[in-house]
Design a protein around this motif. Structure first.
Motif, PDB file in Angstrom:
ATOM      1  N   ASP A 105       1.005  -1.438   0.148  1.00  0.00           N
ATOM      2  CA  ASP A 105       0.188   0.069  -0.042  1.00  0.00           C
ATOM      3  C   ASP A 105       1.075   1.000   0.227  1.00  0.00           C
ATOM      4  O   ASP A 105       1.698   1.692   0.780  1.00  0.00           O
ATOM      5  CB  ASP A 105      -0.655  -0.169   1.318  1.00  0.00           C
ATOM      6  N   HIS A 168      -3.174   2.371   9.071  1.00  0.00           N
ATOM      7  CA  HIS A 168      -3.180   0.975   9.385  1.00  0.00           C
ATOM      8  C   HIS A 168      -2.210   0.073   9.521  1.00  0.00           C
ATOM      9  O   HIS A 168      -0.692   0.149   9.034  1.00  0.00           O
ATOM     10  CB  HIS A 168      -4.552  -0.036   9.230  1.00  0.00           C
ATOM     11  N   HIS A 175      -5.977  -3.867   5.713  1.00  0.00           N
ATOM     12  CA  HIS A 175      -6.035  -3.583   7.283  1.00  0.00           C
ATOM     13  C   HIS A 175      -6.319  -4.110   7.815  1.00  0.00           C
ATOM     14  O   HIS A 175      -7.347  -4.922   8.282  1.00  0.00           O
ATOM     15  CB  HIS A 175      -7.546  -2.521   6.625  1.00  0.00           C
ATOM     16  N   ALA A 199       0.894   0.416   6.968  1.00  0.00           N
ATOM     17  CA  ALA A 199       0.902   1.872   6.511  1.00  0.00           C
ATOM     18  C   ALA A 199       0.610   2.925   6.894  1.00  0.00           C
ATOM     19  O   ALA A 199       0.052   3.392   7.916  1.00  0.00           O
ATOM     20  CB  ALA A 199      -0.372   1.070   5.284  1.00  0.00           C
ATOM     21  N   GLU A 201       0.048   6.762   6.688  1.00  0.00           N
ATOM     22  CA  GLU A 201      -0.383   7.286   5.454  1.00  0.00           C
ATOM     23  C   GLU A 201      -1.103   8.667   5.237  1.00  0.00           C
ATOM     24  O   GLU A 201      -2.612   9.302   5.749  1.00  0.00           O
ATOM     25  CB  GLU A 201      -1.565   7.192   4.327  1.00  0.00           C
ATOM     26  N   GLU A 232       1.802   7.753   1.053  1.00  0.00           N
ATOM     27  CA  GLU A 232       1.868   6.443   1.791  1.00  0.00           C
ATOM     28  C   GLU A 232       2.703   5.721   1.775  1.00  0.00           C
ATOM     29  O   GLU A 232       2.808   5.769   0.861  1.00  0.00           O
ATOM     30  CB  GLU A 232       0.373   6.551   2.089  1.00  0.00           C
TER      31      GLU A 232
HETATM   32 MG    MG Z   1      -3.648   2.944   3.669  1.00  0.00          MG
END
Ligand code: MG
Length: 263
Positions: A105, A168, A175, A199, A201, A232
Motif C-alpha cells: 500500500d 493501519h 487493513h 502503512a 499515510e 503513504e
Molecule cells: Mg493505506
C-alpha cells in the motif's frame, strides 16, 4: 492483535510493496494535463496484473477501481473517471496490491504541470510530515509517536491534519491493527516491535481539517474546499528503526532531503 512478521513474511511484504512503489513511479509519469484518471487507473491495473499481482482496492467494500484518484480538494478515495487533469491540479494516487498472500500500500500526490507555490508547498510539507512520522518508528516507540510527529510538522507550516482517516497495520489483510492516527499526543498506544508492518499515510489540508464524503459514497473532500495532499509508505519495524518497504532506492536521497527541511 498486532502481528510481528517473520523474515520470510517480511521478504514477501518487501516484494509486493516494492512492486507498488515501482508502479506508482510509472503512473506518476502519466500525470500530465489532458490525461483522465480512468486512463491512469487502466494502466495501474494492467501493470499490477502483468506482475502477477492483484489490485487490492478493486472490489474492496465495492470500490470500483485499482487506484484511488483524488484531485485538488478531494482528500482520499476518489473514483477514477473521465475527468481530464488540467495544468495546476494536484492528483493523489493511492494504490494497493496483493502478491503471494501479502499486501502492499502506497500513495503519492503529484503536481499536474506547473502548480501554484502554495500547492507545491502543501505537497512538500505533507511528504516531509510522512517522513517525520516514519522517523518516529523504532522498536519500543509507541504508535502515537508517529501521529504526533506528523501533526507537529504539518501544523508548524500552517496546515491541518485530517482526523477521519488513519494509517493501519498491513500484512495478510489490507487493513490490520493497529490504527495509526496522524494526530494526537505522543507516548500512547501499543509499543512497536520488530516485524510489525505499518502503512503510514498522512492527509494534510491547506485549510481547515474538516471532511465530508460526496454522494458517491467514497470521495472524501475538504469541507472548506481547500487543497489536500496525501502521501503513504508501508514500513516494517526493524532493529534501531524501520525499513520503508515501498521506497525505491532511487528515492532514498529525496527522503533525506525532505527530513532536512526545518520546522
Ligand atoms: Mg493505506
Amino acid at each position: 492483535m498486532i502481528v510481528c512478521r517473520s523474515k520470510t513474511e517480511i521478504e514477501k511484504l518487501r516484494r509486493v510493496n516494492q512492486l507498488v512503489g515501482r508502479i506508482l513511479t510509472e503512473l506518476r509519469q502519466m500525470v500530465v494535463p489532458g490525461v483522465t484518471t480512468a486512463e491512469i487507473d487502466a494502466s495501474a491495473e494492467a501493470l499490477v496484473r502483468a506482475a502477477g499481482a492483484e489490485p487490492a482496492f478493486k472490489g474492496y467494500h465495492g470500490f470500483p477501481a485499482t487506484v484511488c484518484a483524488s484531485v485538488n480538494e478531494q482528500i482520499v478515495h476518489g473514483i477514477p473517471s473521465s475527468r481530464q487533469l488540467v495544468e495546476g491540479d494536484v492528483l493523489s494516487l493511492d494504490m494497493g496490491a496483493k502478491l503471494d498472500g501479502f499486501y502492499g500500500d502506497c500513495a503519492v500526490t503529484v503536481p499536474v504541470g506547473q502548480v501554484s507555490t502554495d500547492a507545491a508547498r502543501l505537497l512538500q510539507v505533507t511528504e516531509a510530515a510522512l517522513f517525520h512520522g516514519i522517523e518516529a518508528v523504532k522498536p519500543g516507540a509507541r504508535v502515537s509517536d508517529i501521529g504526533a510527529a506528523v501533526q507537529a510538522h504539518a501544523e508548524s507550516h500552517g496546515f491541518s491534519v485530517v482526523r477521519e482517516f488513519v494509517g493501519h497495520g498491513i500484512g495478510t489483510s489490507l487493513h490490520e491493527e493497529p490504527q495509526v492516527a496522524n494526530y494526537g499526543p505522543a507516548g500512547r498506544g501499543p509499543r512497536l516491535a520488530e516485524g510489525m508492518t505499518l502503512a503510514i499515510e498522512p492527509m494534510v489540508n491547506a485549510g481547515a481539517s474538516g471532511v465530508k464524503v460526496l454522494s458517491d459514497g467514497w470521495t472524501a473532500v475538504t469541507r472548506d474546499g481547500s487543497l489536500s495532499a496525501h502521501f503513504e509508505h508501508t514500513v516494517v519495524v526493524a532493529e534501531g528503526g524501520c525499513e520503508i518497504l515501498t521506497l525505491l532506492d532511487a528515492d532514498a536521497a529525496r527522503a533525506r532531503d525532505l527530513l532536512a527541511i526545518g520546522g
